[in-house]
Design a protein around this motif. Structure first.
Motif, PDB file in Angstrom:
ATOM      1  N   VAL A  39       0.857  -1.185   0.000  1.00  0.00           N
ATOM      2  CA  VAL A  39       0.000   0.000   0.000  1.00  0.00           C
ATOM      3  C   VAL A  39       0.895   1.238   0.000  1.00  0.00           C
ATOM      4  O   VAL A  39       1.794   1.361   0.838  1.00  0.00           O
ATOM      5  CB  VAL A  39      -0.941   0.025   1.225  1.00  0.00           C
ATOM      6  N   GLU A  40       0.629   2.151  -0.943  1.00  0.00           N
ATOM      7  CA  GLU A  40       1.385   3.389  -1.034  1.00  0.00           C
ATOM      8  C   GLU A  40       0.436   4.579  -1.132  1.00  0.00           C
ATOM      9  O   GLU A  40      -0.646   4.462  -1.713  1.00  0.00           O
ATOM     10  CB  GLU A  40       2.296   3.382  -2.258  1.00  0.00           C
ATOM     11  N   LEU A  41       0.880   5.707  -0.561  1.00  0.00           N
ATOM     12  CA  LEU A  41       0.098   6.943  -0.593  1.00  0.00           C
ATOM     13  C   LEU A  41       0.957   8.085  -1.110  1.00  0.00           C
ATOM     14  O   LEU A  41       2.151   8.168  -0.787  1.00  0.00           O
ATOM     15  CB  LEU A  41      -0.392   7.312   0.811  1.00  0.00           C
ATOM     16  N   LYS A  42       0.336   8.939  -1.892  1.00  0.00           N
ATOM     17  CA  LYS A  42       0.967  10.187  -2.322  1.00  0.00           C
ATOM     18  C   LYS A  42       0.101  11.300  -1.768  1.00  0.00           C
ATOM     19  O   LYS A  42      -1.084  11.410  -2.091  1.00  0.00           O
ATOM     20  CB  LYS A  42       1.038  10.267  -3.850  1.00  0.00           C
ATOM     21  N   HIS A  43       0.688  12.127  -0.892  1.00  0.00           N
ATOM     22  CA  HIS A  43      -0.043  13.191  -0.206  1.00  0.00           C
ATOM     23  C   HIS A  43      -0.095  14.419  -1.127  1.00  0.00           C
ATOM     24  O   HIS A  43       0.855  15.193  -1.193  1.00  0.00           O
ATOM     25  CB  HIS A  43       0.638  13.532   1.112  1.00  0.00           C
ATOM     26  N   ILE A  44      -1.221  14.591  -1.846  1.00  0.00           N
ATOM     27  CA  ILE A  44      -1.299  15.662  -2.848  1.00  0.00           C
ATOM     28  C   ILE A  44      -1.861  16.970  -2.308  1.00  0.00           C
ATOM     29  O   ILE A  44      -1.596  18.021  -2.865  1.00  0.00           O
ATOM     30  CB  ILE A  44      -2.049  15.194  -4.114  1.00  0.00           C
ATOM     31  N   VAL A  45      -2.644  16.921  -1.247  1.00  0.00           N
ATOM     32  CA  VAL A  45      -3.095  18.118  -0.531  1.00  0.00           C
ATOM     33  C   VAL A  45      -2.963  17.789   0.945  1.00  0.00           C
ATOM     34  O   VAL A  45      -3.524  16.794   1.416  1.00  0.00           O
ATOM     35  CB  VAL A  45      -4.561  18.489  -0.855  1.00  0.00           C
ATOM     36  N   HIS A  57      -5.290  12.315  -0.897  1.00  0.00           N
ATOM     37  CA  HIS A  57      -4.190  11.395  -1.126  1.00  0.00           C
ATOM     38  C   HIS A  57      -4.513  10.495  -2.314  1.00  0.00           C
ATOM     39  O   HIS A  57      -5.647  10.015  -2.432  1.00  0.00           O
ATOM     40  CB  HIS A  57      -3.965  10.518   0.112  1.00  0.00           C
ATOM     41  N   LEU A  58      -3.518  10.272  -3.164  1.00  0.00           N
ATOM     42  CA  LEU A  58      -3.622   9.194  -4.130  1.00  0.00           C
ATOM     43  C   LEU A  58      -3.216   7.923  -3.392  1.00  0.00           C
ATOM     44  O   LEU A  58      -2.248   7.941  -2.616  1.00  0.00           O
ATOM     45  CB  LEU A  58      -2.670   9.408  -5.308  1.00  0.00           C
ATOM     46  N   VAL A  59      -3.933   6.850  -3.609  1.00  0.00           N
ATOM     47  CA  VAL A  59      -3.629   5.584  -2.949  1.00  0.00           C
ATOM     48  C   VAL A  59      -3.559   4.507  -4.015  1.00  0.00           C
ATOM     49  O   VAL A  59      -4.440   4.404  -4.865  1.00  0.00           O
ATOM     50  CB  VAL A  59      -4.717   5.207  -1.910  1.00  0.00           C
ATOM     51  N   ARG A  60      -2.493   3.710  -3.950  1.00  0.00           N
ATOM     52  CA  ARG A  60      -2.418   2.545  -4.822  1.00  0.00           C
ATOM     53  C   ARG A  60      -2.136   1.320  -3.959  1.00  0.00           C
ATOM     54  O   ARG A  60      -1.265   1.331  -3.090  1.00  0.00           O
ATOM     55  CB  ARG A  60      -1.419   2.716  -5.950  1.00  0.00           C
ATOM     56  N   ILE A  61      -2.936   0.309  -4.224  1.00  0.00           N
ATOM     57  CA  ILE A  61      -2.829  -0.947  -3.488  1.00  0.00           C
ATOM     58  C   ILE A  61      -2.475  -2.018  -4.507  1.00  0.00           C
ATOM     59  O   ILE A  61      -3.186  -2.211  -5.498  1.00  0.00           O
ATOM     60  CB  ILE A  61      -4.148  -1.293  -2.765  1.00  0.00           C
ATOM     61  N   PHE A 123      -8.662   7.826  -4.705  1.00  0.00           N
ATOM     62  CA  PHE A 123      -8.439   9.037  -3.929  1.00  0.00           C
ATOM     63  C   PHE A 123      -8.978   8.778  -2.538  1.00  0.00           C
ATOM     64  O   PHE A 123     -10.093   8.266  -2.384  1.00  0.00           O
ATOM     65  CB  PHE A 123      -9.220  10.233  -4.493  1.00  0.00           C
ATOM     66  N   ALA A 124      -8.223   9.123  -1.527  1.00  0.00           N
ATOM     67  CA  ALA A 124      -8.704   9.107  -0.150  1.00  0.00           C
ATOM     68  C   ALA A 124      -8.659  10.542   0.354  1.00  0.00           C
ATOM     69  O   ALA A 124      -7.673  11.248   0.156  1.00  0.00           O
ATOM     70  CB  ALA A 124      -7.847   8.202   0.720  1.00  0.00           C
ATOM     71  N   LYS A 125      -9.743  10.953   0.985  1.00  0.00           N
ATOM     72  CA  LYS A 125      -9.828  12.295   1.546  1.00  0.00           C
ATOM     73  C   LYS A 125     -10.161  12.189   3.025  1.00  0.00           C
ATOM     74  O   LYS A 125     -11.002  11.370   3.410  1.00  0.00           O
ATOM     75  CB  LYS A 125     -10.895  13.106   0.801  1.00  0.00           C
TER      76      LYS A 125
END
Length: 131
Positions: A39-45, A57-61, A123-125
């Protein structure tokens, strides 16, 4: 454009445009989840841009990996499925995850997310901000 290409558009070319700056998503790092393998997250805001009110966050599993059962004691969370497939167990109810699905994960209730064979991209918010 297919759904995987849409996710990559945000990942590589996406931007947060603010009056004082533009943040290029392609320049932001992917962060491995501290507890869940694959599981990886990219914190975009982040809280920095929102005074702590919310984060995106963009999330890729990875295929057949999962965000295990957990609870956020202080944040409401939403998921918007962009690509891939899987399931979410939201407070004991299993929900199908496919592109176009949105769900709300209330404060203090257990949830988990499992990716299917093609992985899962969303997207996770978080309200208030996670980071």
């Amino acid at each position: 454009m297919n759904s995987q290409e849409l996710f990559e558009q945000f990942n590589v070319s996406g931007q947060l445009r603010l009056p004082t700056e533009t943040i290029q998503f392609g320049e932001l790092p992917w962060n491995k989840h501290p507890e869940f393998d694959g599981v990886e997250l990219k914190h975009i805001v982040t809280s920095q841009q929102t005074s702590g009110q919310f984060s995106y966050h963009l999330v890729r599993i990875a295929p057949n990996k999962a965000i295990g059962n957990h609870i956020h004691q202080t944040q409401l969370e939403t998921h918007e499925v962009i690509a891939g497939s899987g399931t979410c167990v939201n407070n004991g109810t299993e929900l199908a995850y496919e592109p176009g699905t949105i769900t709300i994960l209330p404060i203090g209730l257990p949830h988990e997310v499992k990716a299917g064979a093609d992985g899962l991209y969303l997207f996770a918010k978080f309200i208030p901000a996670l980071v």
